[in-house]
Design an enzyme around this catalytic site. Structure first.
Site, PDB file in Angstrom:
ATOM      1  N   CYS A  31     -58.763 -87.037  25.267  1.00 57.28           N
ATOM      2  CA  CYS A  31     -59.011 -86.408  26.569  1.00 57.28           C
ATOM      3  C   CYS A  31     -60.486 -86.473  26.940  1.00 57.28           C
ATOM      4  CB  CYS A  31     -58.511 -84.966  26.593  1.00 57.28           C
ATOM      5  SG  CYS A  31     -59.249 -83.908  25.350  1.00 57.28           S
ATOM      6  N   HIS A  68     -60.176 -78.880  24.756  1.00 56.06           N
ATOM      7  CA  HIS A  68     -59.497 -79.815  25.646  1.00 56.06           C
ATOM      8  C   HIS A  68     -60.339 -80.047  26.898  1.00 56.06           C
ATOM      9  CE1 HIS A  68     -56.271 -82.056  27.337  1.00 56.06           C
ATOM     10  NE2 HIS A  68     -56.097 -81.220  28.347  1.00 56.06           N
TER      11      HIS A  68
END
Lengths: 122, 587
Positions: free
Chosen positions: B215, B534
């Site tokens: 990510c 994240h």
């Protein structure tokens, strides 16, 4: 909430307690110093310059300087760039400028000046 | 009233100033020069006949008026308050030739007859010199020529004048014609029109599959895919991956084929803007990047900012081998598209606290890394404390160094460009004193890039304590940002006042009014811990916000974005942003 703070020291007031008994000449000299005397003390000690820097920082933080700039720009646009002098701008923004200084800022500076005078009193 | 010299607007002198100059020889302000006082070194310039002088109006003895002027002809000081009285004006009317005066607290020239500020190059050069050189120097400079020489010599070596190239519209050459014909796919035709119209998302939105802790890469790629000048470059076929590989003589499939990150970017743009809405797996891109940044190649989560920097380097590296392009000066952005888009120039002024000598250097940068405030700000009432629109605003806090409310991006930029006293353990060598002295350092932006990337230093690594931690503190960021206050020209102006600068050079084109306004278009956010977090990117198109979370792209309300924890913020010059918004046809 607040009453406006004036930087000029009040010379007389109905609510003030009766004045202290007459003192020697030396003491009398240092009661109620005039604005001129205070100013000179502030300049000679360098305190005035420090206060000015503090004031500049505060006025910048609260957006006052940006507001004044915007007023100047608006006035200049209206009159035309070549028809405006520094004196015109000072004339236009001074009343609004003075009126819009936050009371808390006036209080802070007044407090500092008082503290300075107290610390340097003979 | 003003004229342009080399694009720089220079105020014309008023008739009184002209007369004054013509009557007073080649050094009309010579006497004033000795009265310029700067204290402490680096502070504002004032005019004082003696260092301890308290200026008073010669007519009314007042010293507390806010505007006191010293007549340049006879050195007499007068007050000027046009509404009450102006003893300065009285003086100028009473003696012809005494119209020009100087503001004693600002060291700026004033014409009492015109009631306006006037500018003189020699005088301003003298003030600037005084502010940057030892204020108590006793050596007498022999007039303006010596001043001009030493000031002009202060222009740093590593900044060359930028060559301007004539505009030539782009035409594809024969090779490009062929490759265009063979390899390109039409973006909008009957077969994929249905795919496009079935969704409500704008053109070029495609989720990116997470290939295992990638990510960090997906988030940056989404931001780059929608960086207007970069998007235009690749979609405009400025780097054709087929043509490029042929040029490098690469043989398909063998180990000798040279990797080119720009070609991989081109492939990515083609895939994402093809009209296909199914999520895309940037595996080839990841593999190419691994080869480029071998030290970062792993299955672990990486820092998105590190990835961003290494990507730009990767795009740049390929082009540097072309000898022609490596001649361009640093920071001009002529070398490759990555620098053309992101590269700006930072100016660093280091001033010796003892003698005032300032050394200036320029360095190119592709982004600005900002520290969050060291101390937690005050609680509560954050929005009212920062209100700039109310005349009746009252500050909630009165203590000098306390910060009210929340941290803001503007606050970080203000701190970044603030003059900072370096500690006594960080003494820098002063060329004038010839020893290490305590110094004052100030950063400013000399040239703005097309896209400004701000990186918030949220990850702290301490090698001493052998630990890393993440700073979660919220940072407020604006959707529109004016970079003007952080430019070198603004910083210099606040340091020296209203001046004509003798060493302006081409400062003027760096501070073009049009190009200081920026619009936010992408925000890369990080949530979670340092070791388990994240990355998500928010994109802004036509004032609509979209959340790009790996394979999922959804439309979100702007309040979600405002509340997000910004890690990297991307701003593009306003002109380029609005152009993009106009072209969003399909919906």
């Amino acid at each position: 909430m607040s009453h406006s703070h004036k930087l000029v020291i009040k010379r007389s007031s109905m609510s003030r307690p009766p004045p202290p008994p007459p003192t020697t000449n030396k003491d009398q000299q240092h009661q109620n110093p005039s604005l001129q005397e205070i100013n000179i003390k502030l300049i000679q000690s360098g305190e005035k310059e420090r206060l000015k820097e503090l004031l500049r920082e505060r006025l910048l933080e609260c957006g006052w300087i940006d507001e004044m700039k915007a007023l100047c720009r608006a006035f200049t646009r209206k009159k035309g760039r070549n028809n405006v002098t520094v004196d015109d701008l000072v004339h236009v923004i001074s009343p609004k400028g003075r009126a819009s200084v936050p009371n808390s800022m006036k209080a802070e500076l007044l407090q500092r000046i008082r503290a300075f005078l107290a610390s340097t009193a003979d | 009233m003003s004229s342009k010299i080399n694009g720089h607007v220079s105020p014309q002198p008023c008739p009184h100033l002209l007369v004054f100059r013509s009557r007073n020889g080649p050094k009309p302000f010579r006497a004033l020069q000795d009265c310029i006082r700067v204290k402490p070194p680096g502070g504002r310039a004032a005019i004082r006949r003696e260092p301890t002088e308290v200026p008073r109006c010669g007519t009314c003895e007042e010293s507390s008026r806010s505007r006191l002027y010293a007549c340049v002809a006879c050195a007499a000081v007068f007050c000027h308050a046009p509404l009450l009285h102006s003893h300065a004006s009285d003086h100028s009317l009473s003696i012809p030739g005494h119209e020009i005066a100087v503001d004693v607290d600002r060291a700026e020239l004033f014409c009492c007859a015109c009631g306006d500020q006037v500018y003189d190059r020699d005088f301003d050069a003298a003030v600037v010199l005084a502010q940057t050189v030892n204020a108590t120097a006793t050596t007498s400079t022999s007039g303006s020529t010596a001043m001009q020489c030493s000031v002009a010599g202060s222009q740093p070596e590593n900044l060359r004048k930028r060559r301007r190239v004539d505009y030539r519209p782009w035409e594809p050459d024969s090779g490009e014609h062929i490759s265009r014909g063979n390899q390109s796919i039409p973006l909008l035709d009957a077969t994929n029109a249905s795919l496009v119209s079935s969704t409500q998302q704008p053109w070029g939105f495609r989720g990116l599959n997470n290939l295992g802790n990638t990510c960090f890469m997906n988030s940056i790629l989404q931001a780059l895919l929608h960086t207007p000048p970069l998007r235009n470059y690749f979609l405009g076929d400025r780097h054709n991956r087929y043509y490029c590989q042929q040029k490098n003589g690469a043989i398909n499939g063998t180990k000798n084929s040279r990797l080119c990150l720009a070609c991989d970017m081109d492939a990515l743009f083609s895939a994402v803007f093809s009209g296909d809405r199914t999520p895309y797996s940037p595996a080839k891109f990841l593999y190419s990047w691994w080869q480029h940044a071998a030290n970062l190649a792993s299955y672990e989560q990486q820092d998105a900012h590190e990835f961003f920097i290494s990507m730009l380097e990767g795009i740049h590296e390929k082009v540097e081998k072309d000898k022609r392009k490596s001649q361009s000066p640093a920071g001009s952005g002529d070398c490759c598209i990555a620098h053309r888009v992101f590269s700006g120039i930072l100016r660093s002024d280091v001033m010796c606290m003892v003698c005032g000598f300032t050394s200036t250097t320029y360095d190119p940068c592709v982004d600005i890394s900002l520290d969050l405030e060291p101390n937690q700000g005050g609680s509560g009432k954050s929005s009212s404390a920062k209100s700039l629109n109310s005349f009746n605003f009252e500050a909630d806090c009165m203590r000098p160094n306390q910060n009210c409310g929340i941290s803001t991006l503007k606050g970080c930029l203000e701190r970044f460009t603030r003059a900072e006293k370096l500690g006594s353990d960080q003494k820098l060598f002063c060329q004038k004193c010839q020893v290490r002295q305590e110094s004052l350092k100030q950063m400013s932006i000399r040239k703005l890039p097309l896209v400004s990337c701000f990186h918030v230093k949220r990850f702290e690594h301490s090698s001493i304590r052998k630990m890393s931690r993440k700073v979660d503190r919220y940072l407020q960021f604006p959707f529109s940002l004016d970079m003007a206050p952080y430019l070198s020209s603004s910083i210099l102006r606040s340091r020296f006042g209203n001046r004509i600068f003798p060493f302006d050079g081409d400062e003027q084109d760096a501070s073009n009014d049009l190009s200081t306004e920026f619009e936010l278009f992408a925000v890369v956010t990080h949530s979670g811990r340092l070791d388990a977090g994240h990355y998500v990117t928010y994109l802004r198109l036509s004032n609509q916000w979209y959340k790009c979370d790996d394979a999922w792209i959804t439309q979100v309300n702007e309040s979600i974005v405002r509340a997000a924890q910004g890690y990297m913020m991307f701003y593009v010059q306003k002109v380029l942003y609005y152009k993009e918004s106009e072209n969003q046809g399909t919906s």
